[in-house]
Design an enzyme around this catalytic site. Sequence first.
Site: not given
Ligand code: F6R
Length: 616
Positions: A2, A27, A76, A102-103, A485, A489, A492, A508, A611
């Site tokens: 949010c 957000r 969100w 937010n929250g 990683e 990516k 997501e 394994h 985010k």
């Molecule tokens: C993946 C991604 C998330 C963040 C995670 C932590 O691309 O962006 O996995 O890395 O939510 O976020 P921060 O770094 O803001 O604590």
Amino acid sequence: MCGIIGYVGPRPSQDILLAGLSRLEYRGYDSAGIAVIDGDGGLGMRKRAGKLAVLRDDLASTPLADGTTGIGHTRWATHGGPTDANAHPHLADDDKLAVIHNGIIENFAELKSELVGEGVTFRSETDTEVAAAMIGREYARTGDLVSAFRAVVSRLEGAYTLLAMHEDHPGLVVGARRNSPLVIGLGEGENFLGSDVAAFVEHTRKALAIGQDEIVAITPGGVEVTDFSGAPVEVEAFEVTWDASAAEKGGWSSFMAKEVSEEPEAVANTIRGRIHEGRVEIPELDGMDEFLADIDRILVIACGTAAYAGMVGKYALETWTRVPVDVELAHEFRYRDPVLSPRTLVVSISQSGETMDTLMAVKYARSRGAKTLSICNTQGATIPRESDAIVYTHAGPEVAVASTKAFVAQITALYLLALHVGRVRGAIDPVVAVEAVTELEAVPGKIARVLETEQTRIEQLAHWMADTRSVLFLGRNVGYPIALEGALKLKELAYIHAEGFAAGELKHGPIALIEPGQPVFVVVPSPRGSGEMHKKVVSNIEEIRARGARVIAIAEEGDVAVLPAADEVLRIPLAAPMFEPLLAVVPLHIFAMGLAEAKGLDVDQPRNLAKSVTVE
Ligand code: F6R
């Protein structure tokens, strides 16, 4: 999670709110709304399910009467699906009061039944409307919005940032925060509130960070901050180090494309000012030598991509400091009974500095006597404020939901930390330290080379693979977190099944997944040095190839041993093994973005995500 903005000043607020929301949209983007107190002192409100563009179009076709006091929200969803009714703002006190949030208010069900018992009716399924009704009820008794907030916040459990305005008080927006972000932007004759500085950076770079459990009232001429009991508190001022253009797409097809292109700068800017005559000296850690020389354990906590950066950092921290390092997901750490002591250094990593799981883990570690150090990319964020020490990454604002340039900046900061602590402890040979510094300084140029030479080819590959339903990623040693990683990516952004494995783990179990045509990315370690790991990974490639896998190797320039085994080879420049992750991840970022784009997906705002994850 949010995005929140508040404005008071002389200017019509609608455009300011919508522009702020568009900068905060990363957000949360399932619905959006604004409320404005118009020139005649009436409160107007509009909210719509869907992305901000839906609200914007709605307002363009049927405008609200504008005014100079307003609040805006991009959501969100937590309580209640993304519908018009559940979007914020929520109204109370005969629709004269507007509230955004937010929250999560954890005790909302019990508060709601109390209000229902008093005859209050609700128009949404949200916890926010409960808070709005409570503020409305208190306001109706006293006519004072700040004291209404004070009365209500003491009854709310959970995490929240709340903003409200009332049509009786044009020129006033009141906010409160507990475990959820809120910052103040100071303008000339106008003031702002925002979930983060992106909300107002276009108008002012002067900001104030609000502490935990504080209430703020902004008017065009002033800002008053008190704690929840009403006592005035000092607030910390800071200057935003980037300008609005840094958070603009600037001609790129997406924020993610822009941010991947900024990976060289993210590394260079994170190094800047921290290397003196070949030695790493992090100025923010001045005065900590005695403690750092005495630590007996380092615990890294983070979530998602940041946790993978932590896993890469572990190799450097252990190699250069000789202190044992554990890396743990922040949300797992807090719910067991971890062994911590005053000699434990807890390093949290967070791009946003607001991730609730990480914040709670930091608070927990501190309460158990450990010292906490925050690696963070966002000034004024909560996690650094709650930590004993801060090492900022200087990746600049990251807007796309998927973390890319922040990831390479986090690894860089961890390497700097490892070299700093290793020096303080006398654990690293000075010659090795100088070599490591030279390697680190060469990374930005090498990432730039990967972008120059490989980007188009990787995008083509992604295009050809647009129908792929599953991709596997293998890596070993520092390449293992890079495999994780790459898989994250792809999940997501492209919504396809992707898994990362330690290459040694293949036999394994995971090798059973290999069937003819299965694409597998393999991060190949350098054949230079002992080359032992290289041989093992090449054997792994042979094993999966023999079972029909389609192998895409990421290997250093000149590594010919991979050629017969791999279907495709993506090249990275030569680097010492510790620095290869910073290069090998770049093709994987490009690939995930390319595949998502080939599928016609929104790479900046993937479904179901946001985010800044400010709820647990
Ligand atoms: C993946 C991604 C998330 C963040 C995670 C932590 O691309 O962006 O996995 O890395 O939510 O976020 P921060 O770094 O803001 O604590």
